[in-house]
Design a protein around this motif. Structure first.
Motif, short mmCIF file in Angstrom:
data_model
loop_
_atom_site.label_atom_id
_atom_site.label_comp_id
_atom_site.label_asym_id
_atom_site.label_seq_id
_atom_site.Cartn_x
_atom_site.Cartn_y
_atom_site.Cartn_z
N LEU A 27 -2.07 8.47 14.17
CA LEU A 27 -0.98 9.40 13.89
C LEU A 27 -1.29 10.79 14.48
CD1 LEU A 27 -0.20 8.47 10.15
CD2 LEU A 27 1.24 8.00 12.14
N ARG A 28 -2.54 11.23 14.34
CA ARG A 28 -2.92 12.54 14.84
C ARG A 28 -2.81 12.59 16.37
NH1 ARG A 28 -7.37 12.59 12.83
NH2 ARG A 28 -8.68 12.03 14.62
N GLU A 29 -3.26 11.51 17.05
CA GLU A 29 -3.19 11.46 18.50
C GLU A 29 -1.73 11.49 18.98
OE1 GLU A 29 -5.28 8.00 19.61
OE2 GLU A 29 -7.29 8.81 19.11
N ALA A 30 -0.87 10.73 18.29
CA ALA A 30 0.53 10.70 18.71
C ALA A 30 1.18 12.05 18.49
CB ALA A 30 1.27 9.62 17.93
N ARG A 31 0.80 12.72 17.39
CA ARG A 31 1.37 14.05 17.12
C ARG A 31 0.95 15.05 18.19
NH1 ARG A 31 -0.90 18.32 15.05
NH2 ARG A 31 -2.69 17.16 14.22
N GLU A 32 -0.33 15.02 18.52
CA GLU A 32 -0.83 15.96 19.51
C GLU A 32 -0.21 15.67 20.88
OE1 GLU A 32 -5.01 15.51 19.27
OE2 GLU A 32 -5.21 16.75 17.45
N GLN A 56 5.67 7.16 3.20
CA GLN A 56 5.36 8.36 3.98
C GLN A 56 4.76 8.00 5.34
OE1 GLN A 56 2.93 10.08 0.99
NE2 GLN A 56 4.59 11.35 0.12
N LEU A 57 3.93 6.95 5.38
CA LEU A 57 3.37 6.51 6.65
C LEU A 57 4.46 6.04 7.60
CD1 LEU A 57 0.15 4.62 5.48
CD2 LEU A 57 0.25 6.78 6.78
N ARG A 58 5.43 5.27 7.08
CA ARG A 58 6.52 4.79 7.93
C ARG A 58 7.35 5.96 8.45
NH1 ARG A 58 6.95 0.08 4.19
NH2 ARG A 58 6.39 -1.77 5.42
N SER A 59 7.64 6.96 7.57
CA SER A 59 8.42 8.12 8.02
C SER A 59 7.69 8.87 9.12
CB SER A 59 8.69 9.04 6.82
OG SER A 59 9.46 8.38 5.83
N TYR A 60 6.39 9.05 8.95
CA TYR A 60 5.59 9.76 9.96
C TYR A 60 5.60 8.99 11.27
CZ TYR A 60 1.92 13.05 11.37
OH TYR A 60 1.21 14.05 12.00
N ALA A 61 5.38 7.64 11.18
CA ALA A 61 5.34 6.83 12.40
C ALA A 61 6.70 6.81 13.09
CB ALA A 61 4.92 5.41 12.05
N LYS A 62 7.79 6.79 12.32
CA LYS A 62 9.12 6.80 12.92
C LYS A 62 9.38 8.10 13.65
CE LYS A 62 13.98 6.09 11.74
NZ LYS A 62 14.94 5.82 10.65
N LEU A 63 8.89 9.22 13.09
CA LEU A 63 9.07 10.51 13.75
C LEU A 63 8.34 10.54 15.09
CD1 LEU A 63 10.00 13.51 13.68
CD2 LEU A 63 7.84 14.02 12.50
N LEU A 64 7.16 9.92 15.14
CA LEU A 64 6.36 9.94 16.36
C LEU A 64 6.70 8.79 17.29
CD1 LEU A 64 2.91 10.88 14.77
CD2 LEU A 64 4.56 12.41 15.90
N GLY A 65 7.46 7.78 16.82
CA GLY A 65 7.84 6.66 17.65
C GLY A 65 6.73 5.67 17.89
N ILE A 66 5.85 5.42 16.92
CA ILE A 66 4.75 4.47 17.06
C ILE A 66 4.87 3.41 15.98
CG2 ILE A 66 3.22 6.18 18.10
CD1 ILE A 66 1.85 6.46 15.39
#
Length: 279
Positions: free
Chosen positions: A20-25, A65-75
């Motif tokens: 998640l951190r790598e995709a965000r960055e 929350q993990l799904r929401s985060y992943a959906k925002l980043l598209g992973i």
């Protein structure tokens, strides 16, 4: 010392957080911007990337929350969720107030008995109150057109005319007649000046009283019959169903309206032979 399964879960959580951190960055987003977009507290976003999911709360919240985060980043992080975050298991509800079958049966029977007693307590007084009215025989009634005869003794003869035979009514009512030889039953005849003539066009009750107040004739008259009364020996006359009776005196028809009430006419004969109101 940490067990192998716990170590694997922790490693998977750290791996999911690192992805998640790598995709965000890579997307050029900061922690504060992600928290704003996901409308999450900043420390929750940091815990997700650090793999410290135990501080977030229940498993169901972590998965969401993990799904929401992943959906925002598209992973896709579903493989991590299957191995690290166990699905929520509904809590099994155990009844601690189980009622045995026989106890439920006893309670149901008790309620039915109470309802039955209440119904009887209401219905019995009502039935007793109405029973007398339903079983009593209705009182015998008579038409207003007929006047019931009083209980009197036969009067002595006051005229030389022969006594007519008693009249038996057709109905089974309480009609009775006491005929005295004071007056006679004759066919229609010319009206004398000193005689009161009664002519009947229908059934009527006749009661004739003498000067002393005693009944000298009473009975049921039929259509076509007539009576001739001597004014000197008659005190009063009662006619039931007066509408079918024509009264003549001194050659004139007597108007019975002033002496009639409820189709029963009562009039007296004065000493001079004139018809007046009965007292």
């Amino acid at each position: 010392m940490m067990h192998d399964s716990s170590a694997n879960i922790l490693g998977d959580a750290l791996g999911c957080g690192a992805r998640l951190r790598e995709a965000r960055e890579s997307a050029g987003l900061g922690l504060a911007e992600v928290a704003s977009r996901l409308r999450m507290p900043l420390h929750v976003v940091e815990a997700l990337e650090a793999g410290r999911w135990e501080v977030i709360g229940a498993t169901v919240f972590v998965r969401g929350q993990l799904r929401s985060y992943a959906k925002l980043l598209g992973i896709d992080i579903e493989p991590f969720l299957e191995t690290t975050v166990a699905p929520a298991v509904p809590v099994e509800l155990v009844s601690h107030a189980h009622t045995p079958r026989y106890q439920r049966w006893v309670e149901n029977m008790g309620r039915r008995m109470v309802y039955g007693v209440i119904t009887i307590a209401i219905a019995v007084p009502v039935w007793l109150a109405t029973r007398s009215h339903l079983t009593e025989a209705p009182p015998a009634t008579a038409s207003l057109d007929a006047v019931p005869p009083p209980l009197v003794a036969d009067a002595p003869a006051q005229s030389s005319l022969p006594a007519p035979p008693p009249v038996q009514p057709e109905s089974s009512g309480p009609y009775m007649a006491s005929l005295a030889p004071a007056v006679g039953r004759t066919a229609a005849a010319p009206v004398d000046d000193d005689v009161i003539q009664l002519e009947f066009s229908g059934e009527s009750w006749l009661q004739v009283s003498g000067r002393d107040g005693r009944v000298v004739e009473q009975g049921l008259m039929r259509a076509g019959e007539s009576r001739r009364l001597d004014p000197a020996s008659v005190g009063s006359v009662v006619l039931g169903n007066a509408a079918v009776v024509r009264v003549q005196q001194s050659g004139s028809i007597v108007d019975l309206a002033p002496y009639r009430r409820a189709n029963v006419a009562r009039f007296a004969v004065s000493s001079d032979g004139s018809v007046t109101g009965a007292e």
